[in-house]
Design a protein around this motif. Structure first.
Motif, PDB file in Angstrom:
ATOM      1  N   LEU A 170     -13.971   0.282   0.819  1.00 57.46           N
ATOM      2  CA  LEU A 170     -13.348   0.082  -0.381  1.00 57.46           C
ATOM      3  C   LEU A 170     -12.066   0.760  -0.603  1.00 57.46           C
ATOM      4  CD1 LEU A 170     -16.412   0.342  -2.965  1.00 57.46           C
ATOM      5  CD2 LEU A 170     -14.970  -1.706  -2.387  1.00 57.46           C
ATOM      6  N   TRP A 171     -10.912   0.193  -1.317  1.00 55.06           N
ATOM      7  CA  TRP A 171      -9.904   0.733  -1.418  1.00 55.06           C
ATOM      8  C   TRP A 171      -9.366   1.065  -2.991  1.00 55.06           C
ATOM      9  CZ3 TRP A 171      -5.608  -1.527   2.421  1.00 55.06           C
ATOM     10  CH2 TRP A 171      -5.959  -1.217   3.698  1.00 55.06           C
ATOM     11  N   ASP A 172      -9.134   2.077  -3.281  1.00 50.49           N
ATOM     12  CA  ASP A 172      -8.554   2.109  -4.766  1.00 50.49           C
ATOM     13  C   ASP A 172      -7.405   1.631  -4.983  1.00 50.49           C
ATOM     14  OD1 ASP A 172     -10.574   3.922  -5.378  1.00 50.49           O
ATOM     15  OD2 ASP A 172      -9.613   5.821  -4.884  1.00 50.49           O
ATOM     16  N   THR A 173      -7.179   0.821  -6.041  1.00 44.86           N
ATOM     17  CA  THR A 173      -6.078  -0.017  -6.363  1.00 44.86           C
ATOM     18  C   THR A 173      -5.527   0.302  -7.645  1.00 44.86           C
ATOM     19  OG1 THR A 173      -7.201  -1.737  -7.499  1.00 44.86           O
ATOM     20  CG2 THR A 173      -7.126  -1.826  -5.025  1.00 44.86           C
TER      21      THR A 173
ATOM     22  N   LEU B 198       2.483   9.494  -3.856  1.00 46.70           N
ATOM     23  CA  LEU B 198       3.842   8.572  -4.585  1.00 46.70           C
ATOM     24  C   LEU B 198       3.243   7.882  -5.618  1.00 46.70           C
ATOM     25  CD1 LEU B 198       6.532   7.327  -4.292  1.00 46.70           C
ATOM     26  CD2 LEU B 198       5.697   5.994  -2.806  1.00 46.70           C
ATOM     27  N   ILE B 199       1.881   7.286  -5.652  1.00 44.74           N
ATOM     28  CA  ILE B 199       1.539   6.746  -6.982  1.00 44.74           C
ATOM     29  C   ILE B 199       1.498   7.603  -8.058  1.00 44.74           C
ATOM     30  CG2 ILE B 199      -0.605   5.457  -7.718  1.00 44.74           C
ATOM     31  CD1 ILE B 199      -1.234   4.457  -4.701  1.00 44.74           C
TER      32      ILE B 199
ATOM     33  N   VAL C  91      -1.474  -2.691  -5.749  1.00 42.79           N
ATOM     34  CA  VAL C  91      -1.201  -1.704  -4.876  1.00 42.79           C
ATOM     35  C   VAL C  91      -2.373  -1.195  -4.330  1.00 42.79           C
ATOM     36  CG1 VAL C  91       0.306   0.341  -4.518  1.00 42.79           C
ATOM     37  CG2 VAL C  91       1.121  -1.097  -6.134  1.00 42.79           C
ATOM     38  N   PHE C  92      -2.577  -0.922  -3.224  1.00 43.17           N
ATOM     39  CA  PHE C  92      -3.670  -0.361  -2.572  1.00 43.17           C
ATOM     40  C   PHE C  92      -3.392   1.012  -2.231  1.00 43.17           C
ATOM     41  CE2 PHE C  92      -4.332  -4.748  -1.786  1.00 43.17           C
ATOM     42  CZ  PHE C  92      -5.599  -4.971  -2.012  1.00 43.17           C
TER      43      PHE C  92
ATOM     44  N   SER D  75       0.954  -1.336   0.001  1.00 43.64           N
ATOM     45  CA  SER D  75       0.114   0.058  -0.118  1.00 43.64           C
ATOM     46  C   SER D  75       0.881   1.196  -0.034  1.00 43.64           C
ATOM     47  CB  SER D  75      -0.872   0.044   1.166  1.00 43.64           C
ATOM     48  OG  SER D  75      -0.428   0.324   2.461  1.00 43.64           O
ATOM     49  N   LEU D  76       0.417   2.303  -0.830  1.00 44.56           N
ATOM     50  CA  LEU D  76       1.291   3.456  -0.895  1.00 44.56           C
ATOM     51  C   LEU D  76       0.535   4.680  -0.961  1.00 44.56           C
ATOM     52  CD1 LEU D  76       3.409   2.447  -3.920  1.00 44.56           C
ATOM     53  CD2 LEU D  76       4.029   2.500  -1.510  1.00 44.56           C
TER      54      LEU D  76
END
Length: 122
Positions: A69-72, A46-47, A88-89, A41-42
């Motif tokens: 819910l997490w964006d990936t 940074l993403i 990556v979450f 996860s970041l």
């Protein structure tokens, strides 16, 4: 082999190489979270700098039983000298390294401030 460290709060920090969309490697550190069954996860900033492509949000069960819910994102890392595609979450906290990426490794931790951490590929 990956060498990490234990900080004063007994958090285990692991160096990780992230690869941006241009193929350039960027070094960062992530906290090892053995309760996280994903890879990584970041934080969003940074993403964004890495230019990775978004994926669909994923439902996640938190330690407290809450579902969210997490964006990936489609990410690329160098792990045990190999380039790996990872999901990556996006989480607004320090980077976390999960057990999916550590799977297939032996983990040795000197659980004290300043202790060494060694992750060896099996």
């Amino acid at each position: 082999m990956v060498n990490g460290r234990v900080d004063a709060d007994l958090q285990v920090w692991i160096p990780i190489e992230l690869v941006d969309i241009h193929g350039t490697s960027h070094s960062t550190e992530a906290v090892l979270d053995t309760g996280f069954d994903g890879s990584l996860s970041l934080p969003r900033d940074l993403i964004n700098r890495l230019g990775w492509e978004p994926e669909l949000p994923v439902g996640v069960m938190m330690a407290n039983g809450e579902r969210t819910l997490w964006d990936t994102w489609d990410g690329v890392v160098i792990w045990h000298t190999k380039v790996r595609d990872v999901l990556v979450f996006e989480v607004e906290q320090p980077p976390l390294l999960g057990m999916e990426l550590v799977a297939g490794s032996q983990l040795t931790i000197q659980a004290r401030e300043g202790g060494q951490v060694l992750i060896e590929e099996l």
